[in-house]
Design a protein around this motif. Sequence first.
Motif, mmCIF file in Angstrom:
data_model
loop_
_atom_site.group_PDB
_atom_site.id
_atom_site.type_symbol
_atom_site.label_atom_id
_atom_site.label_comp_id
_atom_site.label_asym_id
_atom_site.label_seq_id
_atom_site.Cartn_x
_atom_site.Cartn_y
_atom_site.Cartn_z
ATOM 1 N N ALA A 120 0.843 -1.371 -0.023
ATOM 2 C CA ALA A 120 -0.062 0.049 0.107
ATOM 3 C C ALA A 120 0.756 1.418 0.186
ATOM 4 N N LEU A 121 0.380 2.406 -0.397
ATOM 5 C CA LEU A 121 1.050 3.516 -0.619
ATOM 6 C C LEU A 121 0.313 4.541 0.086
ATOM 7 N N PRO A 122 0.761 5.276 0.945
ATOM 8 C CA PRO A 122 0.075 6.346 1.708
ATOM 9 C C PRO A 122 -0.029 7.839 0.776
ATOM 10 N N VAL A 123 -1.187 8.212 0.474
ATOM 11 C CA VAL A 123 -1.405 9.477 -0.323
ATOM 12 C C VAL A 123 -1.269 10.571 0.690
ATOM 13 N N LEU A 124 -1.935 10.400 1.709
ATOM 14 C CA LEU A 124 -2.153 11.466 2.684
ATOM 15 C C LEU A 124 -1.609 11.053 4.114
ATOM 16 N N ASN A 125 -1.080 11.885 4.907
ATOM 17 C CA ASN A 125 -0.829 11.491 6.363
ATOM 18 C C ASN A 125 -1.181 12.340 7.279
ATOM 19 N N PHE A 126 -2.370 12.056 8.348
ATOM 20 C CA PHE A 126 -2.869 12.830 9.206
ATOM 21 C C PHE A 126 -2.309 12.752 10.622
ATOM 22 N N ALA A 127 -1.945 13.645 11.006
ATOM 23 C CA ALA A 127 -1.476 13.852 12.744
ATOM 24 C C ALA A 127 -2.738 13.490 13.368
ATOM 25 N N TYR A 128 -2.401 13.247 14.855
ATOM 26 C CA TYR A 128 -3.500 12.888 15.647
ATOM 27 C C TYR A 128 -3.016 13.686 17.072
ATOM 28 N N PRO A 129 -3.271 15.103 16.985
ATOM 29 C CA PRO A 129 -3.040 15.914 18.342
ATOM 30 C C PRO A 129 -4.220 15.942 19.226
ATOM 31 N N MET A 130 -3.934 16.597 20.162
ATOM 32 C CA MET A 130 -4.979 16.812 21.154
ATOM 33 C C MET A 130 -5.892 18.132 20.927
ATOM 34 N N PHE A 131 -7.197 17.961 20.652
ATOM 35 C CA PHE A 131 -7.829 19.048 20.559
ATOM 36 C C PHE A 131 -8.653 19.511 21.742
ATOM 37 N N VAL A 132 -8.934 20.826 21.685
ATOM 38 C CA VAL A 132 -9.404 21.447 23.122
ATOM 39 C C VAL A 132 -10.565 22.405 22.633
ATOM 40 N N ASN A 133 -11.635 22.110 23.562
ATOM 41 C CA ASN A 133 -12.736 22.998 23.317
ATOM 42 C C ASN A 133 -12.362 24.437 24.279
ATOM 43 N N MET A 134 -11.956 25.524 23.558
ATOM 44 C CA MET A 134 -11.415 26.662 24.665
ATOM 45 C C MET A 134 -12.494 27.208 25.162
ATOM 46 N N ASP A 135 -13.834 26.924 24.684
ATOM 47 C CA ASP A 135 -14.907 27.697 25.195
ATOM 48 C C ASP A 135 -15.065 27.035 26.826
ATOM 49 N N ILE A 136 -14.910 25.757 26.991
ATOM 50 C CA ILE A 136 -15.110 25.049 28.420
ATOM 51 C C ILE A 136 -13.971 25.448 28.875
ATOM 52 N N LEU A 137 -12.545 25.634 28.421
ATOM 53 C CA LEU A 137 -11.776 25.891 29.167
ATOM 54 C C LEU A 137 -11.765 27.351 30.047
ATOM 55 N N ASN A 138 -12.167 28.180 29.168
ATOM 56 C CA ASN A 138 -12.485 29.755 29.479
ATOM 57 C C ASN A 138 -13.595 29.571 30.592
ATOM 58 N N ALA A 139 -14.611 28.897 30.286
ATOM 59 C CA ALA A 139 -15.765 28.917 31.425
ATOM 60 C C ALA A 139 -15.188 28.374 32.821
ATOM 61 N N SER A 140 -14.213 27.511 32.440
ATOM 62 C CA SER A 140 -13.977 26.789 33.742
ATOM 63 C C SER A 140 -12.904 27.601 34.528
ATOM 64 N N GLY A 141 -12.369 28.641 33.921
ATOM 65 C CA GLY A 141 -11.275 29.355 34.661
ATOM 66 C C GLY A 141 -10.029 28.907 34.359
ATOM 67 N N VAL A 142 -9.613 28.078 33.557
ATOM 68 C CA VAL A 142 -8.426 27.423 32.936
ATOM 69 C C VAL A 142 -7.399 28.587 32.208
ATOM 70 N N LYS A 143 -6.459 28.877 32.687
ATOM 71 C CA LYS A 143 -5.614 30.033 32.075
ATOM 72 C C LYS A 143 -4.539 29.559 31.286
ATOM 73 N N LYS A 144 -4.070 28.317 31.320
ATOM 74 C CA LYS A 144 -2.866 27.520 30.937
ATOM 75 C C LYS A 144 -3.082 26.253 30.384
ATOM 76 N N LEU A 145 -2.936 26.107 29.160
ATOM 77 C CA LEU A 145 -3.141 24.456 28.753
ATOM 78 C C LEU A 145 -1.797 23.765 29.241
ATOM 79 N N PRO A 146 -2.385 22.378 29.587
ATOM 80 C CA PRO A 146 -1.602 21.588 30.293
ATOM 81 C C PRO A 146 -0.491 21.032 29.600
ATOM 82 N N GLU A 147 0.624 20.852 30.046
ATOM 83 C CA GLU A 147 1.969 20.221 29.485
ATOM 84 C C GLU A 147 2.363 18.960 29.861
ATOM 85 N N THR A 148 1.636 18.540 31.320
ATOM 86 C CA THR A 148 2.075 17.448 31.770
ATOM 87 C C THR A 148 1.126 16.478 32.449
ATOM 88 N N TRP A 149 1.274 15.294 32.536
ATOM 89 C CA TRP A 149 0.238 14.560 33.232
ATOM 90 C C TRP A 149 -0.504 15.167 34.508
#
Length: 426
Positions: free
Chosen positions: A142-171
């Motif tokens: 098989a030959l890969p035509v396109l490659n897709f990354a799987y990052p972590m997506f964030v709903n910033m509306d929820i984080l803002n409503a929850s008072g989160v000021k900084k995106l997490p970097e560690t567990w």
Amino acid sequence: MKTNFKIFRTTLAVLAVALLATSSFFAAGSSESKDDEVVIEFQQWWAVELPDGYMQNIVDEYYEKTGVRVNLLSAPFADTKTAIMSGLSSNTVADIISVDGSWLYDFADQGVLTNLSTLMTNNGTDETLFTDQWRAKGSAYALPVLNFAYPMFVNMDILNASGVKKLPETWSEFLDVCDAIAANGYYPFALNLATSSPSGIQNVYMGYAWASDITMKDENGNYAVAGDKDMIEFAEFYKELYERGYLIPGMSALTEQDMTSKFISGEVAFIINSMAVLQAWRSDNPNMEIATLRVPVRDGYNGKSGMCVASWAVGITESCEHKDEALAFIQYLFDGGINASLAETQSAFPGSSLANPDYSASDPVFQDVYGMFAKGFPINEFTGMKKANVIMVDFINALIPYMEGNVSVEEYLDNVQQAIDNVYGN
């Protein structure tokens, strides 16, 4: 080839390829008459995820240039393998099929796919066109035509409503942020473990592990999860997420489609998913503030982060009667302009060495992910794995009892190891 083409064939003396005689790109096709029409069927999920009519335009333009007609057989990703297997059982499988990495070994081993290494050698194909080739048993299938990354997506509306000021970097930071989100009445995270479509074990579960360079293989390249200290630490972290109520309920029945729907409807703050869904999300909920982040790493980890990748890859079925023509169409998908356009449209990385996509007008979220990807490394240990779907299902069936507190972490990983060893004969 399909029954309708077989009937068509009986009325003709000569079959046609109708590739451009002046183009070396298509020279490997055929010398058949242009008066007759070659029909190739292409089973895929791409047309479902691309903008309406996009994939049809590609095959229509190909027909105008070559006289070779490519009929699209389109189904959502979750239904594509079923459609392929159904075609195999009824002897009507398509000539070209889209291939997931977890299907590769089995399709090659079962004789579903043509050996592309042999076919490309016989056709004199310039293999430098392809940035990667998926191999099984020493050959490309098989030959890969396109490659897709799987990052972590964030709903910033929820984080803002929850008072989160900084995106997490560690567990530990992720746990703290999840605590704030849960306290505000939202579900922090989702893990899709439906065995009907077990991709969650690679994309989400191990996708989280790979960010900290926690892998299923030892230094010799053997699958070795039993007793592995890193896998134990990671499993305990995920179990803590579950025990604190940070995972959306019903994980054992949750499919990827369910998870993405819950994200775009505003029910969950974080998910790990493919960049391929971003454009659909923009259409479905244009007012949502979406961001991405590197999957949080274990505390104290300072190395490069692995990012799960999945691909739109293609193979030719062994039953295809027009393998040269099928290969010519696949090469067309790797044309620099076409491949670049596909990559730009789908926020993906090109599979063609000739493609030079312009991401300057791309979604800012994708540009962020592109930067993350460049700083890390792509990984998916399930691509090319023998009976990958079987192992993923067994993996899930071992994980859920552990998460629910019915077995120890050691028993859980022993069970995963046993499932792998059963397949590989160890």
